[in-house]
Design a protein around this motif. Structure first.
Motif, PDB file in Angstrom:
ATOM      1  N   ASN A  26       0.823  -1.207   0.000  1.00 57.59           N
ATOM      2  CA  ASN A  26       0.000   0.000   0.000  1.00 57.59           C
ATOM      3  C   ASN A  26       0.855   1.254   0.000  1.00 57.59           C
ATOM      4  O   ASN A  26       1.751   1.403   0.823  1.00 57.59           O
ATOM      5  CB  ASN A  26      -0.911   0.044   1.226  1.00 57.59           C
ATOM      6  CG  ASN A  26      -2.107  -0.856   1.055  1.00 57.59           C
ATOM      7  OD1 ASN A  26      -2.840  -0.760   0.083  1.00 57.59           O
ATOM      8  ND2 ASN A  26      -2.281  -1.766   1.996  1.00 57.59           N
ATOM      9  N   PHE A  27       0.546   2.136  -0.945  1.00 53.29           N
ATOM     10  CA  PHE A  27       1.191   3.452  -0.975  1.00 53.29           C
ATOM     11  C   PHE A  27       0.467   4.331   0.041  1.00 53.29           C
ATOM     12  O   PHE A  27      -0.748   4.440   0.003  1.00 53.29           O
ATOM     13  CB  PHE A  27       1.053   4.038  -2.383  1.00 53.29           C
ATOM     14  CG  PHE A  27       1.476   5.472  -2.497  1.00 53.29           C
ATOM     15  CD1 PHE A  27       2.802   5.802  -2.701  1.00 53.29           C
ATOM     16  CD2 PHE A  27       0.541   6.495  -2.390  1.00 53.29           C
ATOM     17  CE1 PHE A  27       3.187   7.135  -2.814  1.00 53.29           C
ATOM     18  CE2 PHE A  27       0.925   7.831  -2.494  1.00 53.29           C
ATOM     19  CZ  PHE A  27       2.261   8.140  -2.708  1.00 53.29           C
ATOM     20  N   VAL A  28       1.201   4.929   0.977  1.00 57.40           N
ATOM     21  CA  VAL A  28       0.579   5.861   1.921  1.00 57.40           C
ATOM     22  C   VAL A  28       1.412   7.135   1.959  1.00 57.40           C
ATOM     23  O   VAL A  28       2.602   7.121   1.640  1.00 57.40           O
ATOM     24  CB  VAL A  28       0.451   5.276   3.356  1.00 57.40           C
ATOM     25  CG1 VAL A  28      -0.527   4.134   3.388  1.00 57.40           C
ATOM     26  CG2 VAL A  28       1.794   4.854   3.908  1.00 57.40           C
ATOM     27  N   LYS A  29       0.756   8.232   2.327  1.00 66.06           N
ATOM     28  CA  LYS A  29       1.484   9.494   2.360  1.00 66.06           C
ATOM     29  C   LYS A  29       0.729  10.403   3.307  1.00 66.06           C
ATOM     30  O   LYS A  29      -0.290  10.971   2.931  1.00 66.06           O
ATOM     31  CB  LYS A  29       1.518  10.088   0.946  1.00 66.06           C
ATOM     32  CG  LYS A  29       2.475  11.231   0.771  1.00 66.06           C
ATOM     33  CD  LYS A  29       2.688  11.474  -0.721  1.00 66.06           C
ATOM     34  CE  LYS A  29       3.756  12.506  -0.989  1.00 66.06           C
ATOM     35  NZ  LYS A  29       3.334  13.880  -0.701  1.00 66.06           N
ATOM     36  N   PRO A  30       1.196  10.527   4.545  1.00 64.79           N
ATOM     37  CA  PRO A  30       0.486  11.402   5.473  1.00 64.79           C
ATOM     38  C   PRO A  30       0.574  12.849   4.986  1.00 64.79           C
ATOM     39  O   PRO A  30       1.527  13.204   4.303  1.00 64.79           O
ATOM     40  CB  PRO A  30       1.230  11.210   6.797  1.00 64.79           C
ATOM     41  CG  PRO A  30       2.560  10.655   6.433  1.00 64.79           C
ATOM     42  CD  PRO A  30       2.401   9.943   5.119  1.00 64.79           C
ATOM     43  N   GLY A  31      -0.422  13.654   5.298  1.00 64.04           N
ATOM     44  CA  GLY A  31      -0.486  15.032   4.817  1.00 64.04           C
ATOM     45  C   GLY A  31       0.836  15.757   5.014  1.00 64.04           C
ATOM     46  O   GLY A  31       1.359  15.793   6.116  1.00 64.04           O
ATOM     47  N   GLY A  33       3.589  14.871   4.490  1.00 57.56           N
ATOM     48  CA  GLY A  33       4.694  13.962   4.815  1.00 57.56           C
ATOM     49  C   GLY A  33       5.227  13.287   3.570  1.00 57.56           C
ATOM     50  O   GLY A  33       4.822  13.596   2.455  1.00 57.56           O
ATOM     51  N   GLN A  34       6.150  12.356   3.789  1.00 60.59           N
ATOM     52  CA  GLN A  34       6.783  11.710   2.643  1.00 60.59           C
ATOM     53  C   GLN A  34       6.009  10.467   2.207  1.00 60.59           C
ATOM     54  O   GLN A  34       5.190   9.940   2.947  1.00 60.59           O
ATOM     55  CB  GLN A  34       8.201  11.313   3.009  1.00 60.59           C
ATOM     56  CG  GLN A  34       8.266  10.299   4.142  1.00 60.59           C
ATOM     57  CD  GLN A  34       9.664  10.166   4.685  1.00 60.59           C
ATOM     58  OE1 GLN A  34      10.594   9.898   3.930  1.00 60.59           O
ATOM     59  NE2 GLN A  34       9.814  10.367   5.979  1.00 60.59           N
ATOM     60  N   LEU A  36       5.351   6.742   1.670  1.00 61.24           N
ATOM     61  CA  LEU A  36       5.762   5.534   2.378  1.00 61.24           C
ATOM     62  C   LEU A  36       5.080   4.335   1.735  1.00 61.24           C
ATOM     63  O   LEU A  36       4.021   4.469   1.130  1.00 61.24           O
ATOM     64  CB  LEU A  36       5.373   5.617   3.857  1.00 61.24           C
ATOM     65  CG  LEU A  36       6.036   6.711   4.689  1.00 61.24           C
ATOM     66  CD1 LEU A  36       5.402   6.786   6.068  1.00 61.24           C
ATOM     67  CD2 LEU A  36       7.537   6.450   4.825  1.00 61.24           C
ATOM     68  N   ARG A  38       3.735   0.721   2.720  1.00 61.49           N
ATOM     69  CA  ARG A  38       3.427  -0.248   3.786  1.00 61.49           C
ATOM     70  C   ARG A  38       3.260  -1.615   3.152  1.00 61.49           C
ATOM     71  O   ARG A  38       2.394  -1.833   2.320  1.00 61.49           O
ATOM     72  CB  ARG A  38       2.145   0.128   4.519  1.00 61.49           C
ATOM     73  CG  ARG A  38       2.267   1.409   5.317  1.00 61.49           C
ATOM     74  CD  ARG A  38       1.208   1.474   6.391  1.00 61.49           C
ATOM     75  NE  ARG A  38       1.503   0.558   7.478  1.00 61.49           N
ATOM     76  CZ  ARG A  38       0.681   0.346   8.495  1.00 61.49           C
ATOM     77  NH1 ARG A  38      -0.477   0.944   8.542  1.00 61.49           N
ATOM     78  NH2 ARG A  38       1.019  -0.475   9.461  1.00 61.49           N
ATOM     79  N   THR A  53       7.238  -0.862   6.906  1.00 59.94           N
ATOM     80  CA  THR A  53       7.035   0.367   6.143  1.00 59.94           C
ATOM     81  C   THR A  53       8.372   0.805   5.548  1.00 59.94           C
ATOM     82  O   THR A  53       9.353   0.915   6.264  1.00 59.94           O
ATOM     83  CB  THR A  53       6.492   1.473   7.067  1.00 59.94           C
ATOM     84  OG1 THR A  53       5.309   0.977   7.694  1.00 59.94           O
ATOM     85  CG2 THR A  53       6.143   2.730   6.282  1.00 59.94           C
ATOM     86  N   ARG A  55      10.653   3.468   2.809  1.00 57.22           N
ATOM     87  CA  ARG A  55      10.700   4.790   2.175  1.00 57.22           C
ATOM     88  C   ARG A  55      11.116   4.654   0.719  1.00 57.22           C
ATOM     89  O   ARG A  55      11.712   3.636   0.339  1.00 57.22           O
ATOM     90  CB  ARG A  55      11.737   5.675   2.882  1.00 57.22           C
ATOM     91  CG  ARG A  55      11.347   6.008   4.294  1.00 57.22           C
ATOM     92  CD  ARG A  55      12.341   6.962   4.920  1.00 57.22           C
ATOM     93  NE  ARG A  55      11.846   7.355   6.234  1.00 57.22           N
ATOM     94  CZ  ARG A  55      12.317   8.366   6.926  1.00 57.22           C
ATOM     95  NH1 ARG A  55      13.303   9.093   6.443  1.00 57.22           N
ATOM     96  NH2 ARG A  55      11.809   8.657   8.107  1.00 57.22           N
TER      97      ARG A  55
END
Lengths: 187, 312
Positions: A26-31, A33-34, A36, A38, A53, A55
């Motif tokens: 899963n591609f995730v990207k906190p607001g 943020g960079q 990541l 998962r 997780t 980078r």
């Protein structure tokens, strides 16, 4: 060598000398943020799973896996036997090593047997297989755009959700990685 | 019928309810702002200079770029004396693709002169509750088989408190070990907005590139994020109105971007000049696609748009 952004579900990489397969990605990207990545990884030798997780800058070694075409012979005491048609060498895979491939295993089918350091550890079917629908409820004519699905049984005994317009006796293409219906096939 | 057309129709037919709800959602959001005396704006999608942020990549479009957010143009309007404005527009971010990301997505932004981030949180809450009522979700939302109660007041947790409550490390440790983002996505986000929506607020200063710092604590930015059902929906803050400070932050971000080999953008000089006249104000960006996901119970952002890029 792969970078994290090149990872995807089903990819095989080497970590600490063991081959791993990515079972979830899963591609995730906190607001603000960079980016990541998962991942759920499964050790292809012992089946152990873990989450991690990564980078974008993380890199991974390619797992040194070899595939060999072998023919499916029979199943005995929970083991699946395959033979190399040139050398007559036979190998066995366990139910666990077969994983979802057993849902799409047709008699005498040729499959790629996965070897890690010359030991059979798994099977890799083509990404798409064409299977005959052996049991299906009849289709209510005209219903082409309802989006509804129905379960049908295919020749290997596996049950799969398909659009209602698929009929018994038709051939359908199935994605062996997800187990999902793709499309109908002619002939 | 041709097989591929039958399959495409099948997929699009399954999206019919979600697309209908998405359309109603956008109509009701627009009505909320119109009824509250906001002016709807359309800023250009192609711009010469996006805000240089460390982790946001703009897509080139000729010599210019596609907007990553309408933020800079909207603030120029605020500075020119437009007190309450909103925009619903397409934004573009390179390399963002996943269950919750599309490289082309729909963003709602609104700005209020005279507000700070706390007042904006109140208004955000009011807007979503009002829209939920209009759409027949007065009793709340169902997310992953769990009921989310939308009744006011919503939970408010500072970033520091969230680390104490959910994380295996303190905020200070996460910042010094450079794993803030990892801890946020692994340990904190899954716990936010579960029983009711949660505002996570008071971010470390370095994580609010365009936000004002707290008067009482210069290490903290007046920034918040809204979470519902573990999903990050909106990012808002009290606007930084100090042009010099903003220029320094942009230059710092440009350096960080250069170190990583990312594209260099020209500094948005017109925005920086306008900032001299920016009144105290607050603004927020909310992902419309994700809000549509919540109302439709979709597991993937692909379920609330007719054509994800891979289908084109």
């Amino acid at each position: 060598m792969y970078t994290a952004s090149e990872l995807k579900k089903g990819l095989r990489i080497k970590i600490d000398n063991d081959p791993y397969i990515l079972t979830e990605f899963n591609f995730v990207k906190p607001g603000k943020g960079q980016a990541l990545y998962r991942c759920k990884l499964k050790n292809m030798l012992n089946g152990n799973q873990f989450e991690r997780t990564f980078r974008s800058v993380d890199t991974f070694e390619t797992a040194d896996l070899r595939e060999k075409k072998m023919q499916y012979l029979y199943k005995e005491e929970g083991k699946y036997c395959f033979m190399d048609n040139e050398t007559y060498e036979q190998i066995y895979l366990t139910e666990e090593q077969m994983d979802d491939a057993k849902n799409f295993l047709m008699d005498n089918i040729e499959a790629e047997i996965l070897l890690f350091e010359d030991k059979a550890i798994g099977i890799s079917l083509p990404n798409f297989v064409d299977l005959i629908v052996t049991e299906a409820e009849p289709w209510a004519k005209g219903d082409t755009v309802s989006g509804a699905t129905k379960p049908v049984k295919v020749q290997t005994g596996y049950t799969i959700q398909v659009p209602t317009f698929v009929n018994e006796g038709e051939k359908i293409r199935v994605d062996t990685r997800t187990g999902e219906y793709m499309t109908r096939v002619k002939g | 019928m041709d097989e591929s057309i039958a399959d495409e129709n099948f997929i699009l037919a399954r999206k019919r309810d979600a697309l209908q709800l998405r359309a109603s959602l956008i109509q009701n959001i627009r009505l909320f702002f119109i009824n509250n005396n906001f002016l709807e704006i359309e800023t250009p999608v192609r711009i010469p200079a996006p805000a240089p942020e460390e982790h946001i990549e703009a897509l080139p479009s000729g010599d210019w770029f596609l907007q990553t957010s309408p933020e800079l143009c909207l603030k120029r309007l605020l500075a020119a004396g437009y007190p309450q404005i909103f925009q619903i527009s397409k934004c573009f971010r390179a390399g963002e693709r996943g269950k919750l990301h599309l490289p082309e997505f729909t963003m709602l932004e609104w700005y209020v002169t005279g507000f700070d981030y706390q007042q904006l949180m109140n208004q955000c809450e009011e807007m979503i509750i009002s829209v939920a009522n209009d759409l027949g979700f007065a009793h709340g939302l169902v997310c992953q088989a769990r009921q989310i109660n939308l009744a006011s007041p919503w939970e408010r947790v500072t970033v520091q408190e969230a680390f104490e409550k959910y994380a295996p490390a303190t905020l200070a440790e996460a910042l010094s070990k450079d794993n803030f983002d990892e801890i946020l996505v692994e340990h904190i986000e899954p716990n936010l907005g579960i029983a009711q929506p949660t505002f996570l607020y008071d971010y470390p200063a370095q994580l609010g590139a365009l936000a004002r710092l707290k008067q009482s604590d210069k290490s903290t930015a007046e920034r918040f994020e809204l979470y519902i059902g573990g999903l990050e929906l909106a990012n808002g803050f009290s606007e930084l109105t100090d042009a010099q400070e903003q220029r320094q932050r942009f230059v710092r971000a440009q350096k960080l971007r250069a170190q990583k080999g990312y594209a260099a953008y020209p500094l948005p000089e017109k925005f920086l000049s306008a900032l001299e006249n920016l009144p105290a104000s607050a603004g927020i960006a909310l992902g419309i696609d994700r809000l549509a996901m919540l109302f439709t119970g979709a597991a993937s952002i692909d379920d609330v748009v007719p054509f994800p890029p891979e289908t084109l």
